[in-house]
Design a protein around this motif. Structure first.
Motif, PDB file in Angstrom:
ATOM      1  N   SER A 116      -2.260   2.703   3.780  1.00 41.97           N
ATOM      2  CA  SER A 116      -3.480   2.326   3.341  1.00 41.97           C
ATOM      3  C   SER A 116      -3.329   1.644   2.108  1.00 41.97           C
ATOM      4  O   SER A 116      -2.383   1.836   1.205  1.00 41.97           O
ATOM      5  N   THR A 167       0.817   8.029   4.177  1.00 43.89           N
ATOM      6  CA  THR A 167       0.874   9.259   4.509  1.00 43.89           C
ATOM      7  C   THR A 167       1.563   9.731   5.704  1.00 43.89           C
ATOM      8  O   THR A 167       1.220   9.041   6.835  1.00 43.89           O
ATOM      9  N   ALA A 195      -7.507   3.435   7.145  1.00 40.61           N
ATOM     10  CA  ALA A 195      -6.209   3.442   6.989  1.00 40.61           C
ATOM     11  C   ALA A 195      -5.627   2.747   8.619  1.00 40.61           C
ATOM     12  O   ALA A 195      -6.323   3.206   9.543  1.00 40.61           O
ATOM     13  N   GLY A 250       0.877  -1.310  -0.014  1.00 38.27           N
ATOM     14  CA  GLY A 250       0.077   0.135   0.089  1.00 38.27           C
ATOM     15  C   GLY A 250       0.807   1.235   0.030  1.00 38.27           C
ATOM     16  O   GLY A 250       2.114   1.243  -0.299  1.00 38.27           O
ATOM     17  N   ARG A 273       0.131   7.067   8.318  1.00 37.17           N
ATOM     18  CA  ARG A 273      -0.914   6.068   8.033  1.00 37.17           C
ATOM     19  C   ARG A 273      -0.614   5.250   6.872  1.00 37.17           C
ATOM     20  O   ARG A 273      -0.018   5.587   5.811  1.00 37.17           O
ATOM     21  N   CYS A 328      -5.755   7.733   1.043  1.00 32.84           N
ATOM     22  CA  CYS A 328      -5.850   7.486   2.592  1.00 32.84           C
ATOM     23  C   CYS A 328      -7.207   7.771   2.980  1.00 32.84           C
ATOM     24  O   CYS A 328      -7.592   9.027   2.887  1.00 32.84           O
ATOM     25  N   LYS A 339      -5.407   1.641  -0.405  1.00 32.73           N
ATOM     26  CA  LYS A 339      -5.706   2.492  -1.218  1.00 32.73           C
ATOM     27  C   LYS A 339      -4.632   3.758  -1.523  1.00 32.73           C
ATOM     28  O   LYS A 339      -4.389   4.276  -0.401  1.00 32.73           O
TER      29      LYS A 339
END
Length: 404
Positions: free
Chosen positions: A387, A369, A396, A366, A385, A392, A389
Motif C-alpha cells: 500500500s 504488511t 491495498a 509504499g 499486501r 494498510c 499508505k
C-alpha cells in the motif's frame, strides 16, 4: 525495560523487490480468485512484481509466530472472565486451541525487524491468495500440495466419523468472503472426497433447538465466514436472536463452529495490551514466550496517556481493513472521532518503503504488511499486501512473496 519497546535487537535482511514475471497474473484461475480487476479499480489487485524474503527471515518469523500464538492461546483461557470480555462470558471454551485457522499480520521496522501488529483469529481472509495464488508466482507445486493438504486436515480432524456433514457458509453477495469459503470447501473435497460437504449462503442456514440445518439435513461442522461480534447481534425477521442461538448450539455440542467463537477474544486488540504490560513475576509466560512478546509486539495500552513512543497509533479493538485507525504524536491533543468505539493505543512502527510495479506498468512506492497463516498454531502459508499508505487498508494490493 517494558515489554514491546521498539529497540533494534537484530538487523535482518533488507526487503528486496523481485524482477517482474510478466505473465504470472494471467495464469491465475479466475474461478478461484475472480477479484483481479474491476472497472472502478485504478490498478489490478495483484502486483506485477514480488518481494523476496530470505530463508532465515521466514524461519525466524514462523518460529516467533508459533511461540506467540501459544502464549496468546493460554492468555485467552485465563482472561476470558475479566470485565473487559464480559459480553463473551456465555461462549464456552470447546477446544484446547482457540483458533484453528488464524492469520498474524507483521510489518518491518526501519531496522528490518518484523513486528506483530494484529492477529485475525476469527474470520481470516486472503486464503486463496496465500494457499493458491502465491504458488502461481513461485511455481512451487510441491509446497502448494503439502500446505493445502495441511489446510484440509485442519477440518478433517474435527470429524468424528465419515458420516459427519460439513458446511461452508458465507455471504454470497460479498465476493471475497464467498470465494474464501469456496476455496476451503473445494480444498477439503480435493483431499478428503469421502467427507460429505456443501458450500452454502449464510441465509440458507436454518437454526433450531436441536441444531443447525441446510435443506433439512443436520450440520455437524460449520465453517461460517461471519465475524462473531456481528453474529452475536444477528436476529431473525421476527426478532429471534439466531446468532446467539448458533453459539449456544456450539456450546452444547450440537454443532462445531470453525473458528470457535472464543477466537474473538484472541482477536480482541486489548489482548496485546494485557500481554505487553504483564507482570510475569510468577512465570506465567516462559522465558521463550516473554522474549518473543518483547521483541515482536509493539507496546500496547488501553490508555493513550501511558508512555508508549513519540508516535502512537489508535485502533478500534475490533477494527478491520484499517477502519478507524489514526496516528498522532503523543504530545499533541488527539480526539477519537467515533465515541461508540473502544480503542487501543500502540507504539507506531516506522516502516521502510519498497517499490512495486503494477500490472498496468506504474511503479509505486509504499509499505508492505506481511501475513503468516497458522493452522492450529502451526505456521503455514504467507500473504503480503502493498500500500502507498502507511496504514494498510482495503485498497491495498496483493504482492506475491518469493522465498530465497
Amino acid at each position: 525495560m517494558k515489554l514491546g519497546m521498539n529497540i533494534p535487537f537484530k538487523t535482518q535482511t533488507k526487503t528486496e523487490v523481485k524482477v517482474a514475471k510478466n505473465n504470472w497474473v494471467d495464469d491465475i484461475d479466475r474461478d478461484i480468485i475472480p477479484y483481479i480487476k474491476e472497472p472502478e479499480w485504478k490498478y489490478s489487485y495483484p502486483t506485477k512484481t514480488a518481494i523476496s524474503i530470505s530463508k532465515e527471515e521466514k524461519e525466524y518469523v514462523e518460529n516467533k509466530a508459533k511461540i506467540i500464538f501459544n502464549a496468546m492461546n493460554k492468555t485467552v483461557k485465563c482472561v476470558r472472565n475479566l470485565p473487559e470480555f464480559e459480553k463473551f462470558n456465555f461462549i464456552a471454551s470447546k477446544f484446547d486451541c482457540t483458533a484453528h485457522l488464524a492469520r498474524m499480520d507483521f510489518v518491518k521496522d526501519v531496522f528490518n525487524n518484523f513486528k506483530l501488529v494484529e492477529i485475525n483469529a476469527d474470520t481470516p481472509c486472503a486464503i486463496p491468495e496465500s494457499f493458491y495464488g502465491n504458488f502461481i508466482y513461485t511455481k512451487d507445486e510441491e509446497s502448494k500440495q503439502y500446505i493445502n493438504g495441511e489446510l484440509a486436515q485442519v477440518f478433517a480432524r474435527l470429524s468424528t466419523n465419515n458420516d459427519d456433514f460439513f458446511v461452508f457458509a458465507a455471504n454470497k453477495e460479498y465476493q471475497e468472503d464467498w470465494y474464501n469459503a469456496k476455496y476451503l470447501h473445494e480444498n477439503l473435497k480435493r483431499y478428503f472426497p469421502e467427507l460429505k460437504s456443501e458450500l452454502v449462503s449464510l441465509s440458507d442456514l436454518e437454526i433450531f433447538d436441536d441444531g443447525v440445518y441446510f435443506s433439512g439435513k443436520k450440520i455437524d461442522i460449520l465453517y461460517r465466514l461471519h465475524p462473531v461480534e456481528m453474529l452475536m447481534e444477528d436476529v431473525s425477521d421476527d426478532g429471534y436472536p439466531v446468532g446467539r442461538k448458533l453459539i449456544e448450539l456450539h456450546n452444547e455440542g450440537k454443532v462445531v463452529l470453525v473458528n470457535s467463537p472464543e477466537a474473538i477474544i484472541m482477536q480482541d486488540k486489548r489482548l496485546f495490551a494485557i500481554m505487553t504490560n504483564f507482570d510475569n513475576r510468577f512465570g506465567f509466560y516462559t522465558r521463550e514466550e516473554l522474549l518473543a512478546i518483547y521483541r515482536m509486539i509493539p507496546l500496547t495500552s488501553t490508555d493513550k496517556r501511558l508512555n508508549l513512543s513519540e508516535k502512537v497509533i489508535a485502533k478500534p479493538i475490533y477494527g478491520r481493513e484499517g477502519y478507524g485507525i489514526s496516528v498522532f504524536n503523543k504530545f499533541e491533543a488527539h480526539t477519537i472521532e467515533d465515541k461508540d468505539e473502544e480503542y487501543i493505543y500502540q507504539s507506531f512502527i516506522e516502516q521502510p518503503t519498497v517499490e512495486a510495479e503494477t500490472v498496468e506498468g506504474d511503479k509505486l512506492t509504499g509499505y508492505v504488511t506481511y501475513s503468516v497463516f497458522l493452522l492450529n498454531g502451526e505456521p503455514t502459508a504467507w500473504y503480503a499486501r502493498f500500500s502507498p499508505k502507511e496504514i494498510c487498508d482495503e485498497e491495498a494490493l496483493w504482492i506475491p512473496i518469493e522465498f530465497k
